[in-house]
Scaffold this motif. Structure first.
Motif, PDB file in Angstrom:
ATOM      1  N   LEU A 818      -7.058   0.946 -17.153  1.00  0.00           N
ATOM      2  CA  LEU A 818      -6.083  -0.109 -17.439  1.00  0.00           C
ATOM      3  C   LEU A 818      -4.761   0.263 -16.776  1.00  0.00           C
ATOM      4  O   LEU A 818      -4.407   1.445 -16.723  1.00  0.00           O
ATOM      5  N   ALA A 819      -4.054  -0.741 -16.266  1.00  0.00           N
ATOM      6  CA  ALA A 819      -2.826  -0.455 -15.517  1.00  0.00           C
ATOM      7  C   ALA A 819      -1.708  -1.414 -15.905  1.00  0.00           C
ATOM      8  O   ALA A 819      -1.957  -2.560 -16.289  1.00  0.00           O
ATOM      9  N   GLU A 820      -0.471  -0.893 -15.791  1.00  0.00           N
ATOM     10  CA  GLU A 820       0.722  -1.724 -15.942  1.00  0.00           C
ATOM     11  C   GLU A 820       1.554  -1.498 -14.679  1.00  0.00           C
ATOM     12  O   GLU A 820       2.001  -0.385 -14.407  1.00  0.00           O
ATOM     13  N   LEU A 821       1.729  -2.555 -13.875  1.00  0.00           N
ATOM     14  CA  LEU A 821       2.464  -2.452 -12.613  1.00  0.00           C
ATOM     15  C   LEU A 821       3.803  -3.171 -12.772  1.00  0.00           C
ATOM     16  O   LEU A 821       3.842  -4.355 -13.123  1.00  0.00           O
ATOM     17  N   LYS A 822       4.908  -2.431 -12.539  1.00  0.00           N
ATOM     18  CA  LYS A 822       6.259  -3.011 -12.683  1.00  0.00           C
ATOM     19  C   LYS A 822       6.826  -3.290 -11.300  1.00  0.00           C
ATOM     20  O   LYS A 822       6.919  -2.379 -10.475  1.00  0.00           O
ATOM     21  N   VAL A 823       7.179  -4.567 -11.061  1.00  0.00           N
ATOM     22  CA  VAL A 823       7.710  -4.984  -9.759  1.00  0.00           C
ATOM     23  C   VAL A 823       9.089  -5.600  -9.990  1.00  0.00           C
ATOM     24  O   VAL A 823       9.220  -6.619 -10.686  1.00  0.00           O
ATOM     25  N   GLN A 824      10.143  -4.992  -9.416  1.00  0.00           N
ATOM     26  CA  GLN A 824      11.523  -5.471  -9.569  1.00  0.00           C
ATOM     27  C   GLN A 824      11.913  -6.192  -8.283  1.00  0.00           C
ATOM     28  O   GLN A 824      11.761  -5.645  -7.186  1.00  0.00           O
ATOM     29  N   ALA A 825      12.364  -7.446  -8.400  1.00  0.00           N
ATOM     30  CA  ALA A 825      12.764  -8.211  -7.220  1.00  0.00           C
ATOM     31  C   ALA A 825      13.847  -7.453  -6.444  1.00  0.00           C
ATOM     32  O   ALA A 825      14.824  -6.983  -7.033  1.00  0.00           O
ATOM     33  N   GLY A 826      13.661  -7.305  -5.130  1.00  0.00           N
ATOM     34  CA  GLY A 826      14.637  -6.624  -4.282  1.00  0.00           C
ATOM     35  C   GLY A 826      14.489  -5.114  -4.263  1.00  0.00           C
ATOM     36  O   GLY A 826      15.159  -4.427  -3.486  1.00  0.00           O
ATOM     37  N   ASN A 827      13.631  -4.563  -5.107  1.00  0.00           N
ATOM     38  CA  ASN A 827      13.419  -3.098  -5.143  1.00  0.00           C
ATOM     39  C   ASN A 827      12.055  -2.781  -4.520  1.00  0.00           C
ATOM     40  O   ASN A 827      11.028  -3.212  -5.043  1.00  0.00           O
TER      41      ASN A 827
END
Length: 855
Positions: A818-827
């Motif tokens: 199981l995975a949690e992927l964090k994507v921040q706009a502009g980063n």
């Protein structure tokens, strides 16, 4: 695993002094204290040399304690464990057979590579020891040694010695030799270790009468893998196995039943002995039902399989499956299932009387199943259908809500089986329409109204009453309502035009369910373009439903019969469906419970319990990532043969894509390939297809399909693969690393609630966090790209401008990640958290994320 607890230096010092005491009793008491500390999880490995010194004793009790300590700590202290080798060798030649056996048993339990080669000679002597107790212990030791170092066992000729032990005069030695060979054969499915022939079978059957119950089980399981030459041999084996049916141990009984069920296949049905054998099989199965409830349940699950294969065995034993008032619910439900399977014209009256009685019980689940069972009886035994319908009508008159709803569901099935026969009961059903609150019952009632609309005067009013709360209904009810109103319109077009327009509008314009919308559009276009064709499609004559829809598929049933007496026969699934890393090579018919197959264009997003908020969908997935080809074997290391390649997964099949280049001056032919044992059981699914000779300076591309049912051994790194390629010149060896994404299977999309429960259930210690740097994709693009490699997004939410994707992956051996992927706009830097019950795979999974997202 036992948690280690620290032990104070003072205590260690005291124990050390006592272990080195000259007094034997003091020394023994000290070892007992050490073992007691070890048992409660205290780390006493610092005392290793002192405890090993105590091995030099004639006291059997002290020797046992020291050996127990050795088994526990040898792996963490391999260099120190070598100190004990001389004592082992010496003890293997002791005059006392108990000490010889103890030494060889401990040797097998010390899983340290450095020691194994020193143990070969003592083991060889013990395999030929004059005492049978030592020989039987040594036989098991061979299987344990094979698990540590298979090549060593084969080179030392221990497998041949094991085969010789099958002819041993002592039955327990024979049983242990069979058990050891069976275990070794399981890790080498293609080997012919248990080469059974009439002579060896005769020896096994002779030993069967005299060995212990567990020895009998090993021998019976081995016999089940034998194929007799003809019906005479089959009958002879059955005659010698039949006495085991009266054994006190239920496991022996079930193993004997398994053998007899298999060998009966070869007996002509007109043979007198065939009928006799059928009669002999019933009493032991009935006897199993007088045991405690847990054993009863296991017996019933096995009987369920036997009854599906050969109902004639228990056709006269219906009464033993009648439910008792104090049976646990799991036994009741299983008995009910078997009663239906045994129901026939001869016993249907007493079965129906029982079922009607069960329908008045207080246990709701049991009552529901009993009412369903009455319907199944009607469908199975045509002569009883009228009596069943009458019984169901009596139950409807009780006005007990859940009884009424179940009765309506089964009456729908009876209408499907016997059209135009029992429609007189429709009026009674319609009287109970207001009390229906379960989706299945509402859907069944709607189907009945739509199917028989021409016979129900107020059919339009009834269906219109359901339409009022259309959006609150479940999908099952909405779909049934749409079809029923279209049927009603085709039968009464003038009166129901407004009603059909209303339902089509609700289904196509106001609904976001793709199934409902698609069906609505199909009906709309059919009705608007060709009403005659619509009539032929919607009102077409339906096929009669089959007698028993819950029968196990025949090939799976054959397989499960071969596993009677094991967990597979309780789960009704083949071992490969629930054993992680199972080496069994047959097709997996089972599936992980509560996990839905992934649909490539299913919308993603939506709440996940109280953890996730609503999220937007993602686009269509891109193709799976395939790493670029690299050189695995340079020509200078392989006498002119250069091998480069990569791995790909296409349509659920793992492919090893090879480029073979001949940089030598001679022609190369006779190519073959073999893999060493590896972490995920990768093995060639067929031969290496190089059909034409490879001439000088020629290159050929070959695609080799791979399976995941080969032998398993943990590698370092985990995805390392050792390969041997042979041609007419020589055998060449190389290692390569496969991306673990090749093992990500297509049904890896976990249902949302299950994802949430699993995430909470996996310990926090198993969570790993990684950074993926310089990645310039938004969350939707990342999700699409990952889905192409079978990494499925379960849900998405946005918190303070940061997108969080929750994902699931299933590996070919059944491990979930199981995975949690964090994507921040502009980063351009992502953060990924991985949770898995086997945390050692997390690093490889992270590397796959990085490779897929950056390429």
């Amino acid at each position: 695993m036992v948690c280690s607890v620290s032990i104070c230096a003072g205590e260690i010092f005291e124990l050390k002094a006592e272990l080195n005491s000259d007094k034997k009793e003091k020394k023994k008491e000290a070892v007992k204290k050490v073992i007691a500390s070890m048992t409660v999880g205290k780390d006493v490995s610092a005392l290793f040399p002192d405890v090993v010194n105590c091995m030099q004793t004639d006291n059997l009790e002290l020797k046992k304690l020291v050996y127990l300590y050795l088994m526990n700590y040898a792996k963490s202290q391999p260099d120190m464990a070598i100190m004990a080798v001389n004592t082992f060798v010496k003890d293997c030649e002791d005059a006392n057979p108990l000490i010889r056996a103890l030494a060889v048993r401990t040797m097998g339990c010390i899983r340290v590579d450095k020691i194994t080669e020193y143990l070969c000679e003592p083991l060889r002597k013990c395999l030929k020891d004059e005492d049978p107790y030592v020989r039987k212990t040594a036989a098991v030791c061979v299987a344990k040694l094979h698990d540590i170092n298979a090549q060593l066992v084969e080179d030392q000729g221990f497998l041949d010695t094991l085969k010789d032990l099958i002819s041993d005069s002592n039955p327990m030695v024979v049983a242990n030799a069979v058990a050891a060979l069976s275990e070794i054969a399981e890790s080498h499915p293609n080997s012919n270790l248990l080469d059974l022939n009439p002579q060896s079978i005769n020896k096994l059957l002779t030993a069967l009468n005299e060995c212990t119950e567990w020895g009998q089980i090993f021998i019976l399981d081995c016999l089940a893998n034998y194929t007799p030459r003809d019906d005479r041999e089959s009958q002879s084996i059955c005659e010698r196995v039949t006495p085991r049916l009266s054994h006190a141990n239920s496991a022996v009984v079930l193993s004997a039943v398994k053998v007899l069920m298999k060998f009966m296949e070869m007996l002509p049905k007109d043979l007198d002995y065939y009928g006799t054998l059928l009669k002999k099989l019933a009493p032991p199965l009935v006897t199993l039902l007088s045991a405690e409830p847990e054993l009863q349940y296991v017996a019933l699950r096995n009987i369920n399989l036997i009854v599906q294969k050969r109902p004639e065995i228990l056709k006269h034993e219906m009464k033993v499956f009648f439910v008792k008032y104090n049976d646990p619910i799991y036994v009741k439900l299983e008995k009910l299932d078997i009663m239906i399977r045994l129901a026939s014209q001869a016993n249907i009256a007493q079965v129906l009387a029982e079922l009607k009685e069960y329908a008045t019980e207080v246990d709701v689940d049991f009552v529901r199943k009993a009412v369903r069972a009455i319907g199944r009886c009607a469908i199975k035994v045509e002569q009883s259908a009228e009596r069943c319908v009458s019984t169901l009508l009596d139950l409807i008159q009780t006005k007990v809500n859940y009884v009424v709803q179940e009765a309506i569901v089964v009456i729908k099935d009876i209408f499907r089986k016997y059209p135009n026969k029992y429609e007189s009961v429709i009026a009674t059903l319609c009287e109970n329409l207001d009390s229906l609150d379960e989706p299945e019952a509402r859907a069944a009632m709607i189907w009945i109204v739509g199917e028989y609309a021409e016979r129900i005067d107020n059919a339009d009013e009834l269906l219109e009453s359901f339409l009022e709360g259309f959006h609150d209904e479940s999908t099952q009810v909405q779909l049934q309502l749409l079809t029923a109103i279209v049927k009603l319109f085709l039968k009464k077009p003038t009166e129901t035009q407004e009603l059909v327009q209303q339902v089509l509008s609700l289904a196509t314009q106001d609904s976001d369910n793709p199934d409902l919308r698609d069906r609505g559009y199909i009906y709309w276009r059919l009705l608007s373009t060709d009403p005659v064709a619509a009539k032929e499609v919607v009102l077409a004559e339906k096929p009669l439903i089959s007698e028993e829809t819950d029968l196990i598929e025949p090939t799976l049933l054959e397989e499960l019969i071969c596993h009677i007496g094991t967990l597979a026969s309780v789960y009704h699934k083949p071992p490969s469906a629930f054993v992680e890393g199972s080496r069994v090579s047959y097709t997996c018919f089972g599936a992980a419970p509560a996990v839905m197959p992934a649909s490539l264009n299913a919308p993603v997003g939506g709440g996940l319990g109280d953890l996730f908020d609503l999220g937007g969908g993602v686009g269509m997935p891109m193709g799976a990532y395939i790493p670029p080809k690299i050189v695995w074997l340079p020509a200078m290391k392989a006498k002119g043969l250069e091998i480069s390649g990569t791995f790909a997964r296409r349509a659920g099949v793992i492919q090893m894509e090879l480029i073979l280049t001949n940089k030598a001056m001679s022609v190369m032919t006779d190519f073959a390939i073999q893999f060493n044992r590896n972490s995920f059981g990768l093995a060639p699914a067929g031969p290496l297809q190089v059909l034409t000779p490879l001439g000088p300076n020629q290159t050929i591309e070959v695609s080799l399909p791979l399976s995941t049912v080969g032998p398993v051994m943990k590698m370092d790194p985990l995805n390392n693969l050792q390969v041997a390629v042979k041609n007419n010149i020589d055998v060449f060896y190389f290692s390569c690393q496969y991306p673990i994404s090749m093992l990500f299977v297509e049904d890896g999309k976990m249902e949302r609630q299950l994802f949430l429960a699993t995430w909470k259930d996996i310990p926090n210690d198993n969570e790993s966090q990684f950074q993926i740097k310089d990645c310039h994709l938004n969350s939707d693009a990342a999700s699409s790209k990952l889905q192409g490699s079978n990494i499925f997004t379960i849900a998405k939410r946005t918190v303070e401008g940061q997108d969080m994707l929750y994902m699931s992956i299933k590996l070919s051996n059944g491990i979930w990640v199981l995975a949690e992927l964090k994507v921040q706009a502009g980063n351009p830097n992502y953060t990924i958290s991985l949770k898995c019950r086997a945390p050692e795979v997390s690093q490889c999974v992270f590397q796959c994320y990085e490779a897929v997202l950056k390429n």
